[in-house]
Motif scaffolding. Sequence first.
Motif, PDB file in Angstrom:
ATOM      1  N   PHE A  66     145.084 -50.736 -18.790  1.00  0.00           N
ATOM      2  CA  PHE A  66     144.593 -51.823 -17.596  1.00  0.00           C
ATOM      3  C   PHE A  66     144.966 -52.795 -17.548  1.00  0.00           C
ATOM      4  CE2 PHE A  66     141.063 -55.543 -17.901  1.00  0.00           C
ATOM      5  CZ  PHE A  66     140.133 -55.011 -17.645  1.00  0.00           C
ATOM      6  N   PHE A  67     146.114 -53.673 -17.594  1.00  0.00           N
ATOM      7  CA  PHE A  67     146.781 -54.895 -16.953  1.00  0.00           C
ATOM      8  C   PHE A  67     147.748 -53.776 -15.758  1.00  0.00           C
ATOM      9  CE2 PHE A  67     150.993 -56.457 -16.242  1.00  0.00           C
ATOM     10  CZ  PHE A  67     150.693 -57.809 -15.476  1.00  0.00           C
ATOM     11  N   LEU A  68     147.845 -52.681 -15.875  1.00  0.00           N
ATOM     12  CA  LEU A  68     148.840 -52.353 -15.223  1.00  0.00           C
ATOM     13  C   LEU A  68     147.180 -52.161 -14.359  1.00  0.00           C
ATOM     14  CD1 LEU A  68     151.488 -50.413 -16.819  1.00  0.00           C
ATOM     15  CD2 LEU A  68     151.436 -52.058 -15.372  1.00  0.00           C
ATOM     16  N   SER A  69     145.987 -51.248 -14.116  1.00  0.00           N
ATOM     17  CA  SER A  69     145.319 -51.332 -12.493  1.00  0.00           C
ATOM     18  C   SER A  69     145.341 -52.292 -12.245  1.00  0.00           C
ATOM     19  CB  SER A  69     144.064 -51.147 -13.813  1.00  0.00           C
ATOM     20  OG  SER A  69     143.521 -51.833 -14.359  1.00  0.00           O
ATOM     21  N   PHE A  70     145.411 -53.307 -12.198  1.00  0.00           N
ATOM     22  CA  PHE A  70     145.166 -54.469 -11.540  1.00  0.00           C
ATOM     23  C   PHE A  70     146.863 -55.166 -10.542  1.00  0.00           C
ATOM     24  CE2 PHE A  70     141.797 -55.237 -14.341  1.00  0.00           C
ATOM     25  CZ  PHE A  70     141.079 -54.897 -13.883  1.00  0.00           C
ATOM     26  N   THR A  71     148.118 -54.658 -10.598  1.00  0.00           N
ATOM     27  CA  THR A  71     149.344 -54.447 -10.536  1.00  0.00           C
ATOM     28  C   THR A  71     149.705 -53.847  -9.348  1.00  0.00           C
ATOM     29  OG1 THR A  71     149.804 -53.299 -12.247  1.00  0.00           O
ATOM     30  CG2 THR A  71     149.518 -55.313 -12.577  1.00  0.00           C
ATOM     31  N   ASP A  72     150.385 -53.498  -8.772  1.00  0.00           N
ATOM     32  CA  ASP A  72     151.013 -53.065  -7.629  1.00  0.00           C
ATOM     33  C   ASP A  72     152.565 -52.506  -8.907  1.00  0.00           C
ATOM     34  OD1 ASP A  72     152.728 -50.898  -5.824  1.00  0.00           O
ATOM     35  OD2 ASP A  72     153.349 -52.756  -4.667  1.00  0.00           O
ATOM     36  N   PHE A  73     152.568 -51.360  -9.449  1.00  0.00           N
ATOM     37  CA  PHE A  73     154.064 -51.141 -10.633  1.00  0.00           C
ATOM     38  C   PHE A  73     154.196 -49.577  -9.944  1.00  0.00           C
ATOM     39  CE2 PHE A  73     155.429 -49.601 -14.715  1.00  0.00           C
ATOM     40  CZ  PHE A  73     156.440 -49.973 -14.480  1.00  0.00           C
ATOM     41  N   ASP A  74     156.076 -49.716  -9.766  1.00  0.00           N
ATOM     42  CA  ASP A  74     156.502 -48.124  -9.459  1.00  0.00           C
ATOM     43  C   ASP A  74     157.501 -47.860 -10.830  1.00  0.00           C
ATOM     44  OD1 ASP A  74     158.248 -49.863  -9.871  1.00  0.00           O
ATOM     45  OD2 ASP A  74     159.403 -49.913  -7.222  1.00  0.00           O
ATOM     46  N   LEU A  75     157.088 -48.350 -11.774  1.00  0.00           N
ATOM     47  CA  LEU A  75     158.044 -47.256 -12.668  1.00  0.00           C
ATOM     48  C   LEU A  75     159.381 -48.044 -13.027  1.00  0.00           C
ATOM     49  CD1 LEU A  75     156.859 -43.677 -12.704  1.00  0.00           C
ATOM     50  CD2 LEU A  75     156.558 -46.060 -14.746  1.00  0.00           C
ATOM     51  N   LEU A  76     159.495 -48.965 -12.134  1.00  0.00           N
ATOM     52  CA  LEU A  76     161.294 -49.404 -12.055  1.00  0.00           C
ATOM     53  C   LEU A  76     161.208 -50.502 -11.728  1.00  0.00           C
ATOM     54  CD1 LEU A  76     162.317 -46.192  -9.374  1.00  0.00           C
ATOM     55  CD2 LEU A  76     162.629 -46.530 -11.829  1.00  0.00           C
ATOM     56  N   GLY A  77     160.730 -51.622 -11.109  1.00  0.00           N
ATOM     57  CA  GLY A  77     160.934 -53.137 -10.577  1.00  0.00           C
ATOM     58  C   GLY A  77     159.516 -53.609 -11.813  1.00  0.00           C
ATOM     59  N   THR A  78     158.646 -54.466 -11.637  1.00  0.00           N
ATOM     60  CA  THR A  78     158.235 -55.458 -12.198  1.00  0.00           C
ATOM     61  C   THR A  78     156.574 -55.447 -11.838  1.00  0.00           C
ATOM     62  OG1 THR A  78     159.831 -57.302 -12.684  1.00  0.00           O
ATOM     63  CG2 THR A  78     157.751 -57.733 -12.723  1.00  0.00           C
ATOM     64  N   PRO A  79     156.035 -54.529 -12.395  1.00  0.00           N
ATOM     65  CA  PRO A  79     154.729 -55.585 -12.337  1.00  0.00           C
ATOM     66  C   PRO A  79     154.081 -56.797 -10.992  1.00  0.00           C
ATOM     67  CG  PRO A  79     154.253 -54.968 -14.404  1.00  0.00           C
ATOM     68  CD  PRO A  79     155.607 -54.453 -14.016  1.00  0.00           C
ATOM     69  N   ASN A  80     153.130 -56.268 -10.221  1.00  0.00           N
ATOM     70  CA  ASN A  80     152.838 -56.965  -8.877  1.00  0.00           C
ATOM     71  C   ASN A  80     151.900 -57.371  -9.065  1.00  0.00           C
ATOM     72  OD1 ASN A  80     152.984 -58.983  -6.968  1.00  0.00           O
ATOM     73  ND2 ASN A  80     152.989 -58.049  -5.183  1.00  0.00           N
ATOM     74  N   PHE A  81     150.868 -58.429  -9.621  1.00  0.00           N
ATOM     75  CA  PHE A  81     149.637 -58.868  -9.323  1.00  0.00           C
ATOM     76  C   PHE A  81     149.124 -58.331  -8.261  1.00  0.00           C
ATOM     77  CE2 PHE A  81     145.604 -60.756 -10.068  1.00  0.00           C
ATOM     78  CZ  PHE A  81     144.663 -60.244 -11.278  1.00  0.00           C
ATOM     79  N   ILE A  82     148.116 -57.250  -7.882  1.00  0.00           N
ATOM     80  CA  ILE A  82     147.301 -57.138  -6.506  1.00  0.00           C
ATOM     81  C   ILE A  82     145.956 -56.803  -6.880  1.00  0.00           C
ATOM     82  CG2 ILE A  82     148.956 -56.198  -5.474  1.00  0.00           C
ATOM     83  CD1 ILE A  82     147.820 -53.885  -6.342  1.00  0.00           C
ATOM     84  N   GLY A  83     145.035 -58.450  -7.838  1.00  0.00           N
ATOM     85  CA  GLY A  83     143.891 -57.820  -8.356  1.00  0.00           C
ATOM     86  C   GLY A  83     142.989 -56.358  -7.857  1.00  0.00           C
ATOM     87  N   LEU A  84     141.821 -56.440  -6.872  1.00  0.00           N
ATOM     88  CA  LEU A  84     141.385 -55.176  -7.331  1.00  0.00           C
ATOM     89  C   LEU A  84     141.894 -54.401  -6.182  1.00  0.00           C
ATOM     90  CD1 LEU A  84     137.646 -56.998  -7.689  1.00  0.00           C
ATOM     91  CD2 LEU A  84     138.854 -55.815  -9.575  1.00  0.00           C
ATOM     92  N   GLY A  85     142.758 -54.493  -5.237  1.00  0.00           N
ATOM     93  CA  GLY A  85     143.481 -53.876  -4.575  1.00  0.00           C
ATOM     94  C   GLY A  85     143.703 -51.898  -4.619  1.00  0.00           C
ATOM     95  N   ASN A  86     143.594 -52.282  -6.192  1.00  0.00           N
ATOM     96  CA  ASN A  86     143.967 -50.654  -6.684  1.00  0.00           C
ATOM     97  C   ASN A  86     142.374 -49.945  -6.408  1.00  0.00           C
ATOM     98  OD1 ASN A  86     146.872 -49.912  -6.775  1.00  0.00           O
ATOM     99  ND2 ASN A  86     146.090 -51.420  -8.557  1.00  0.00           N
ATOM    100  N   TYR A  87     141.674 -50.684  -6.794  1.00  0.00           N
ATOM    101  CA  TYR A  87     140.242 -49.945  -6.755  1.00  0.00           C
ATOM    102  C   TYR A  87     140.151 -50.217  -5.695  1.00  0.00           C
ATOM    103  CZ  TYR A  87     140.807 -50.748 -11.651  1.00  0.00           C
ATOM    104  OH  TYR A  87     141.258 -50.794 -13.169  1.00  0.00           O
ATOM    105  N   GLU A  88     139.907 -51.087  -4.649  1.00  0.00           N
ATOM    106  CA  GLU A  88     139.793 -50.949  -2.550  1.00  0.00           C
ATOM    107  C   GLU A  88     139.955 -49.803  -2.564  1.00  0.00           C
ATOM    108  OE1 GLU A  88     139.796 -54.262   0.689  1.00  0.00           O
ATOM    109  OE2 GLU A  88     140.052 -54.513  -1.255  1.00  0.00           O
ATOM    110  N   ARG A  89     141.813 -49.432  -2.692  1.00  0.00           N
ATOM    111  CA  ARG A  89     142.160 -48.770  -1.520  1.00  0.00           C
ATOM    112  C   ARG A  89     141.386 -47.121  -2.480  1.00  0.00           C
ATOM    113  NH1 ARG A  89     147.812 -45.987  -2.676  1.00  0.00           N
ATOM    114  NH2 ARG A  89     147.984 -47.827  -4.321  1.00  0.00           N
ATOM    115  N   MET A  90     141.326 -47.102  -3.941  1.00  0.00           N
ATOM    116  CA  MET A  90     140.739 -45.399  -4.180  1.00  0.00           C
ATOM    117  C   MET A  90     139.551 -45.796  -3.991  1.00  0.00           C
ATOM    118  SD  MET A  90     140.309 -44.923  -8.516  1.00  0.00           S
ATOM    119  CE  MET A  90     141.254 -46.297  -8.585  1.00  0.00           C
ATOM    120  N   PHE A  91     138.488 -46.364  -3.877  1.00  0.00           N
ATOM    121  CA  PHE A  91     136.930 -46.270  -3.323  1.00  0.00           C
ATOM    122  C   PHE A  91     136.971 -46.168  -1.582  1.00  0.00           C
ATOM    123  CE2 PHE A  91     136.085 -48.244  -7.870  1.00  0.00           C
ATOM    124  CZ  PHE A  91     135.843 -46.784  -7.954  1.00  0.00           C
ATOM    125  N   THR A  92     137.743 -47.258  -0.983  1.00  0.00           N
ATOM    126  CA  THR A  92     138.101 -47.787   0.473  1.00  0.00           C
ATOM    127  C   THR A  92     138.907 -46.406   1.405  1.00  0.00           C
ATOM    128  OG1 THR A  92     138.276 -49.172   0.430  1.00  0.00           O
ATOM    129  CG2 THR A  92     136.757 -48.922   0.532  1.00  0.00           C
TER     130      THR A  92
END
Length: 327
Positions: A66-92
């Motif tokens: 649930f925390f990762l769903s609000f981040t930009d995380f590539d499995l190698l680096g550190t999760p970068n918090f982006i808010g609702l960015g993933n959900y916005e990209r998903m639906f639009t």
Amino acid sequence: MLPRKSDPVAETGKYTRNSPAPKLKIAGPFNKKNKNGYQNVTGYLFISPFIIGFIALTLYPIVYSFFLSFTDFDLLGTPNFIGLGNYERMFTGDEKFWISLKVTFTYALTAVPLRLVFALAVAMLLNRVVEFVGLYRTLLYLPSIIGGSIAISILWRQLFGNDGALNSLLGFFGISGHSWLGDPATALWTLVALYGWQFGSSMLIFLAGLRNIPKDYYEAASIDGAGAWSQFVRITLPLLTPVILFNLVMQTIQGFMAFTPSYVVTQGGPMDSTLLYVLYMFRRAFEFFDMGYASAMAWVMLVIIGILTAIIFKSSKHWVHYEQDEK
């Protein structure tokens, strides 16, 4: 000296209104003065593997995803918090998200009824069999045990391949073969057939429900002149609706979580016609290393399954009949 007051509890063995209140001893799990305390500690030790496993392997991954769903995380680096960015990209901005969602709904809404119908039909046949019913039940349950394996998916791919057994059988009757897995119009239906073939678990649950229906109902209906179809519609189905509800909920959840057939048999093709939701989520996580986006997809699917389950339970009051409700 004053006379000693009599103890009504000691004399009668019972408590009365004027008897002194008994002293309660609270047995805590670590109370060494209470012998039951050691038993409680032993119990906690026995269930500790489950508690530790649930927290480490279930609860923590759920919260972390649930925390990762609000981040930009590539499995190698550190999760970068982006808010609702993933959900916005998903639906639009993600067309494949909507394609996978459409394919999954089509798959689940056709495969689940198919499996339930097959399971109920076979269960009714087995309910009439007296001899070797255990053997038949075991043989029919085997597809559910091995059906979700990689080996069966590979076998299914060979069965519906261009040079597979199905085209060979059609060629024996003079019918030209068809590219079942290469045609977008038929590829998804091969996976639906595979899901419907694995009806063993639902069949056993239906069979248990049929065995609980009193035979007196059928005997009375036969005396009144009711035929087989009338008995099925007016007796079997109404009394079996609680079992149908259970199977419907479980199979709907399983249908939306399907992954192996699409991954092994068709790899999501052709032209994304079999791109199931979980397969696309897997690709986003482990092929594109977009774990934050995949986590957001997982939570969207959780919400969808929760809504569908709530709708099924909400509608059940109109078609599910319980014996106690009729009394």
